[in-house]
Design an enzyme around this catalytic site. Structure first.
Site, short mmCIF file in Angstrom:
data_model
loop_
_atom_site.label_atom_id
_atom_site.label_comp_id
_atom_site.label_asym_id
_atom_site.label_seq_id
_atom_site.Cartn_x
_atom_site.Cartn_y
_atom_site.Cartn_z
N ALA A 10 0.84 -1.21 0.00
CA ALA A 10 0.00 0.00 0.00
C ALA A 10 0.87 1.25 0.00
CB ALA A 10 -0.94 -0.01 1.20
N ARG A 88 22.81 -4.76 -6.28
CA ARG A 88 21.63 -5.23 -7.01
C ARG A 88 21.23 -6.63 -6.51
NH1 ARG A 88 21.62 -7.47 -12.96
NH2 ARG A 88 22.82 -8.94 -11.72
N VAL A 118 4.54 -6.00 -10.21
CA VAL A 118 5.04 -4.63 -10.44
C VAL A 118 6.39 -4.43 -9.75
CG1 VAL A 118 4.53 -2.17 -10.10
CG2 VAL A 118 2.67 -3.74 -10.64
N HIS A 175 12.75 -4.54 -18.63
CA HIS A 175 12.36 -3.22 -18.16
C HIS A 175 13.60 -2.34 -18.04
CE1 HIS A 175 10.03 -0.22 -16.35
NE2 HIS A 175 10.22 -0.52 -15.09
N1 APR Z 1 3.88 -7.67 2.35
C1 APR Z 1 3.13 -6.61 2.04
N2 APR Z 1 3.64 -5.39 1.81
C2 APR Z 1 4.97 -5.24 1.92
C3 APR Z 1 5.82 -6.31 2.24
C4 APR Z 1 5.23 -7.58 2.45
N3 APR Z 1 5.95 -8.66 2.75
N4 APR Z 1 7.09 -5.84 2.27
C5 APR Z 1 7.04 -4.53 1.99
N5 APR Z 1 5.75 -4.15 1.77
C6 APR Z 1 5.21 -2.83 1.47
C7 APR Z 1 5.89 -1.70 2.20
O1 APR Z 1 5.47 -1.64 3.56
C8 APR Z 1 5.47 -0.49 1.38
O2 APR Z 1 4.28 0.11 1.89
O3 APR Z 1 5.38 -2.49 0.10
C9 APR Z 1 5.19 -1.09 -0.01
C10 APR Z 1 6.08 -0.52 -1.09
O4 APR Z 1 5.75 0.81 -1.25
P1 APR Z 1 6.81 1.98 -1.54
O5 APR Z 1 8.02 1.79 -0.69
O6 APR Z 1 6.07 3.27 -1.51
O7 APR Z 1 7.31 1.66 -3.02
P2 APR Z 1 6.56 2.04 -4.39
O8 APR Z 1 7.07 3.35 -4.87
O9 APR Z 1 5.10 1.86 -4.24
O10 APR Z 1 7.15 0.92 -5.36
C11 APR Z 1 6.78 -0.43 -5.19
O11 APR Z 1 7.00 -0.98 -7.50
O12 APR Z 1 7.70 0.22 -9.33
C12 APR Z 1 8.06 -0.71 -8.36
O13 APR Z 1 10.44 -0.36 -8.06
C13 APR Z 1 9.18 -0.22 -7.47
O14 APR Z 1 9.61 -2.36 -6.46
C14 APR Z 1 8.99 -1.10 -6.26
C15 APR Z 1 7.48 -1.30 -6.22
#
Ligand code: APR
Length: 311
Positions: A10, A88, A118, A175
């Site tokens: 989220a 990486r 994603v 990508h």
């Molecule tokens: N289960 C559920 N949610 C998780 C878990 C998990 N095991 N581990 C991490 N998360 C959640 C985090 O708490 C965070 O809220 O995934 C979310 C990722 O959100 P952001 O850090 O805001 O990242 P975002 O910019 O949304 O990108 C998400 O998409 O485009 C790709 O490279 C980007 O890999 C990244 C992903």
């Protein structure tokens, strides 16, 4: 709504995807995250916007997967971003662990769902989701090409001062760095851009597209792109939910198509209610095939890293 989509993660991309899904009234949405309160808070905030935005999609937030049961589609954005000093391979290792864990939960509660991956590194994460889920290849795909081609289309429209709606772009491959744009199949109102721009200008736009993600990171400094990535994932979901059968560039598991074997890579696919209903194969020039092979080699390298992690 009679359709249900779960968005895991989220954060920026996940919450924006949830917003777009709801505002387009495509489905009910369940947002899942490990951080307590965040998916619930964002779902409630979006629910409170609904009377103004005029939609009746139900949004809920959760930290567990019971609520997600019976989802038609699960969009997985969970992961951590690459931090300074992190290699990486470290990033792959951490995000592969998250992807495995998330996929196991998703499969348990929505065994008939279609997965749209994603999280980055995208092609590697698709392999983890595919291997963990045991789903047929038609039901596991990655979002990359729709985003890359949307970026290319935006730059073409800016360059020629025309409506973005008139633009089409064709992008193959992995990508980012190794994507393979095909200018001769990229058009404005049906006219190939090779007729409308010099080679130098096309190359400049291609280069900007390739670095599209990095350009945004450079500007935001503390995060990466999320509006366009969320739009791209939702376009894929919409084509599936409405059985529109759009041809979109997505990361798909290839078994011989384009001469590539057992590899997730970006190719044009037909998206309908069954997921990937067809992989569209076009004849490539020698140079285009070579670029695609180079992209495939990069994905193969990621697969090797994953294999080492498992061992
Ligand atoms: N289960 C559920 N949610 C998780 C878990 C998990 N095991 N581990 C991490 N998360 C959640 C985090 O708490 C965070 O809220 O995934 C979310 C990722 O959100 P952001 O850090 O805001 O990242 P975002 O910019 O949304 O990108 C998400 O998409 O485009 C790709 O490279 C980007 O890999 C990244 C992903």
């Amino acid at each position: 709504m009679d359709k249900k989509v779960t968005v895991v993660g989220a954060g920026h991309v996940g919450a924006t995807a949830a917003q777009r899904l709801a505002e387009k009234e495509l489905c009910d949405v369940v947002l899942v995250d490990i951080i307590e309160g965040v998916p619930q808070g964002k779902a409630l905030d979006l629910t409170e916007a609904a009377p103004i935005e005029k939609h009746d999609a139900h949004l809920t937030g959760a930290n567990a997967y019971e609520e997600t049961a019976g989802s038609d589609i699960v969009i997985i954005t969970a992961g951590i971003p690459r931090k300074p000093g992190m290699s990486r391979d470290d990033l792959i290792s951490t995000n592969a662990g998250i992807m495995k864990n998330v996929t196991e939960q998703v499969v348990k509660h929505s065994p008939g769902s279609i997965l749209i991956i994603v999280s980055n590194p995208l092609d590697a994460m698709c392999h983890v989701a595919f291997d963990t889920s045991g789903f047929p290849k038609e039901r596991v795909m990655g979002m990359a090409g729709v985003l890359d081609s949307a970026r290319f289309r935006a730059f073409i429209a800016m360059e020629l001062n025309v409506s973005v709606e008139n633009t089409h772009a064709f992008v193959l491959g992995g990508h980012g760095d190794t994507m393979v744009p095909l200018p001769r199949y990229s058009t404005v109102a049906g006219i190939p851009i090779t007729e409308l721009m010099t080679e130098d200008r096309i190359e400049a736009l291609v280069e900007r597209t390739r670095n599209g993600g990095a350009e945004i990171v450079g500007l935001l400094k503390t995060g990466s792109a999320y509006y366009a990535p969320a739009s791209a994932a939702v376009e894929m979901a919409e084509s599936i939910l409405k059985d529109k059968k759009k041809i979109l560039p997505c990361a798909a598991y290839l078994q011989g198509e384009y001469g590539l074997q057992d590899l997730f890579i970006g190719v044009p696919v037909k998206l309908g209610s069954g997921g990937i209903e067809d992989i569209v194969e076009i004849r490539l020039s020698e140079a285009e095939q070579a670029a695609l092979n180079k992209s495939a080699a990069a994905v193969q390298e990621l697969k090797e890293v994953l294999k080492k992690l498992k061992a």
